[in-house]
Design an enzyme around this catalytic site. Structure first.
Site, PDB file in Angstrom:
ATOM      1  N   ASP A 191       0.771  -1.336  -0.104  1.00 56.41           N
ATOM      2  CA  ASP A 191      -0.046   0.014   0.110  1.00 56.41           C
ATOM      3  C   ASP A 191       0.839   1.265   0.215  1.00 56.41           C
ATOM      4  OD1 ASP A 191      -2.214   1.437  -0.112  1.00 56.41           O
ATOM      5  OD2 ASP A 191      -2.758   1.387   2.062  1.00 56.41           O
ATOM      6  N   HIS A 202       2.703   3.522  -8.767  1.00 55.53           N
ATOM      7  CA  HIS A 202       2.477   2.069  -9.080  1.00 55.53           C
ATOM      8  C   HIS A 202       3.855   1.633  -9.666  1.00 55.53           C
ATOM      9  CE1 HIS A 202      -1.466   2.448  -7.693  1.00 55.53           C
ATOM     10  NE2 HIS A 202      -1.735   3.075  -8.511  1.00 55.53           N
ATOM     11  N   LEU A 256      10.901 -20.480  -4.536  1.00 53.90           N
ATOM     12  CA  LEU A 256       9.778 -19.576  -4.106  1.00 53.90           C
ATOM     13  C   LEU A 256       8.618 -19.600  -4.876  1.00 53.90           C
ATOM     14  CD1 LEU A 256       8.882 -17.254  -2.223  1.00 53.90           C
ATOM     15  CD2 LEU A 256       9.574 -15.657  -4.049  1.00 53.90           C
TER      16      LEU A 256
HETATM   17  C1  IPE Z   1      -5.373  -2.654  -0.320  1.00 51.51           C
HETATM   18  O1  IPE Z   1      -4.997  -1.364  -0.392  1.00 51.51           O
HETATM   19  C2  IPE Z   1      -5.446  -3.266  -1.663  1.00 51.51           C
HETATM   20  C3  IPE Z   1      -3.848  -3.500  -1.956  1.00 51.51           C
HETATM   21  C4  IPE Z   1      -3.020  -3.159  -1.710  1.00 51.51           C
HETATM   22  C5  IPE Z   1      -3.901  -4.283  -3.393  1.00 51.51           C
HETATM   23  P1  IPE Z   1      -6.142  -0.067  -0.515  1.00 51.51           P
HETATM   24  O2  IPE Z   1      -5.601   1.158  -0.748  1.00 51.51           O
HETATM   25  O3  IPE Z   1      -7.085  -0.451  -1.538  1.00 51.51           O
HETATM   26  O4  IPE Z   1      -6.941  -0.260   0.795  1.00 51.51           O
HETATM   27  P2  IPE Z   1      -7.593   0.854   1.830  1.00 51.51           P
HETATM   28  O5  IPE Z   1      -8.543   1.525   0.543  1.00 51.51           O
HETATM   29  O6  IPE Z   1      -6.870   1.867   2.167  1.00 51.51           O
HETATM   30  O7  IPE Z   1      -8.391   0.032   2.845  1.00 51.51           O
HETATM   31  C1  IPE Z   2      -1.414   0.385  -3.332  1.00 52.09           C
HETATM   32  O1  IPE Z   2      -1.219   1.739  -3.376  1.00 52.09           O
HETATM   33  C2  IPE Z   2      -1.623  -0.111  -4.763  1.00 52.09           C
HETATM   34  C3  IPE Z   2      -3.031  -0.882  -4.908  1.00 52.09           C
HETATM   35  C4  IPE Z   2      -4.078  -0.642  -4.163  1.00 52.09           C
HETATM   36  C5  IPE Z   2      -3.442  -1.426  -6.452  1.00 52.09           C
HETATM   37  P1  IPE Z   2      -2.314   2.796  -3.441  1.00 52.09           P
HETATM   38  O2  IPE Z   2      -3.016   3.121  -4.892  1.00 52.09           O
HETATM   39  O3  IPE Z   2      -3.659   2.241  -2.715  1.00 52.09           O
HETATM   40  O4  IPE Z   2      -1.973   4.063  -2.843  1.00 52.09           O
HETATM   41  P2  IPE Z   2      -2.512   5.117  -1.570  1.00 52.09           P
HETATM   42  O5  IPE Z   2      -2.847   4.158  -0.406  1.00 52.09           O
HETATM   43  O6  IPE Z   2      -3.401   5.557  -2.424  1.00 52.09           O
HETATM   44  O7  IPE Z   2      -1.327   5.798  -1.278  1.00 52.09           O
HETATM   45 MG    MG Z   3      -4.015   2.465  -0.691  1.00 51.05          MG
END
Ligand code: IPE
Ligand code: IPE
Ligand code: MG
Length: 235
Positions: A17, A34, A128
């Site tokens: 995240d 990303h 792995l």
């Molecule tokens: C969880 O992150 C999903 C992934 C890392 C793929 P999100 O950014 O979607 O989760 P929330 O919205 O903060 O709970």
């Molecule tokens: C995690 O990073 C990647 C996915 C959920 C696909 P985010 O896109 O959720 O990044 P933040 O949480 O908005 O910083």
């Molecule tokens: Mg996120």
């Protein structure tokens, strides 16, 4: 370096995240975050492989992430496809076996094709096991498992149903439960990740955003895991 004589996690699961926040802090578009996160994936896979972790599950796209704006979803799917295209060779060379969990049929065709190819090409590898959670939701998984279970069971089977039998119908039936769950960017929640399988996992939350998460951070999480006392409800 984590000490290998103490209990080593067989299975690590990561909620990757904070890509968006990483980009925002730098005044960059979210897609850049990303893209930067892909390098962390590469490094963690390599580290787990070298350290002898048996299973690594990466939460790459959740069921709820389909609710994001279409341009962001498209960017993520393109990135996944590119990642698979670019890295399949390296995956094979490093003896990594790629697998996926989630409602994979919902991914765009081109993405799924690339994924299928990488899974098949690496199927015989013995190092792995890298499991990508894609279009994955823990609640959806439990519902899917219940459906499959009902289809294949007699009323008597259902009356005698236990947790082990139920778990054999989850997407993860071939893998042990994660020992260690890591979440980057500081959020203290599961966000629908492996709800069943994380029942007794140790949690490690770091404030670092995913694109900043490096081999040293992974090793720190493992070291912290090795200090924990897992009691499983006993004494
Ligand atoms: C969880 O992150 C999903 C992934 C890392 C793929 P999100 O950014 O979607 O989760 P929330 O919205 O903060 O709970
Ligand atoms: C995690 O990073 C990647 C996915 C959920 C696909 P985010 O896109 O959720 O990044 P933040 O949480 O908005 O910083
Ligand atoms: Mg996120």
């Amino acid at each position: 370096m984590p000490e290998s004589q103490s209990v080593f996690p067989r299975h690590i699961a990561i909620i990757m995240d904070g890509n968006g926040r990483w980009a925002k802090e730098r005044g960059l578009p979210r897609a850049q975050g990303h893209r930067a996160g892909a390098e962390s994936v590469r490094e963690c896979v390599e580290a787990c492989s070298e350290l002898g972790v048996e299973f690594l599950t990466l939460y790459a796209f959740s069921s709820e992430n389909w609710n994001r704006p279409k341009p962001e979803i498209d960017a993520l799917m393109k990135l996944l496809e590119r990642f698979l295209k670019d890295k399949t060779g390296e995956i094979i060379k490093k003896n990594v076996r790629l697998r996926a969990i989630g409602r994979i049929h919902l991914l765009p065709d081109s993405c799924r094709k690339q994924l299928d190819h990488a899974i098949h090409a690496s199927a015989e590898n013995t190092g792995l096991t890298l499991i990508l959670a894609l279009s994955y939701g823990g609640r959806e998984e439990i519902v899917d498992a219940a459906k499959r279970l009902i289809e294949s069971s007699s009323p008597e089977d259902l009356a005698n149903l236990g947790t082990e039998e139920f778990a054999r119908h989850l997407y993860t039936s071939e893998y042990p439960d994660p020992d260690l769950m890591i979440r980057t960017s500081g959020e203290m929640r599961l966000s629908n990740f492996l709800l069943w399988q994380l029942s007794y996992a140790e949690f490690y939350i770091t404030k670092k955003n995913w694109p900043d998460f490096r081999r040293g951070d992974l090793e720190e999480a493992i070291t912290e895991y090795q200090r924990r006392h897992r009691r499983y409800g006993g004494l």
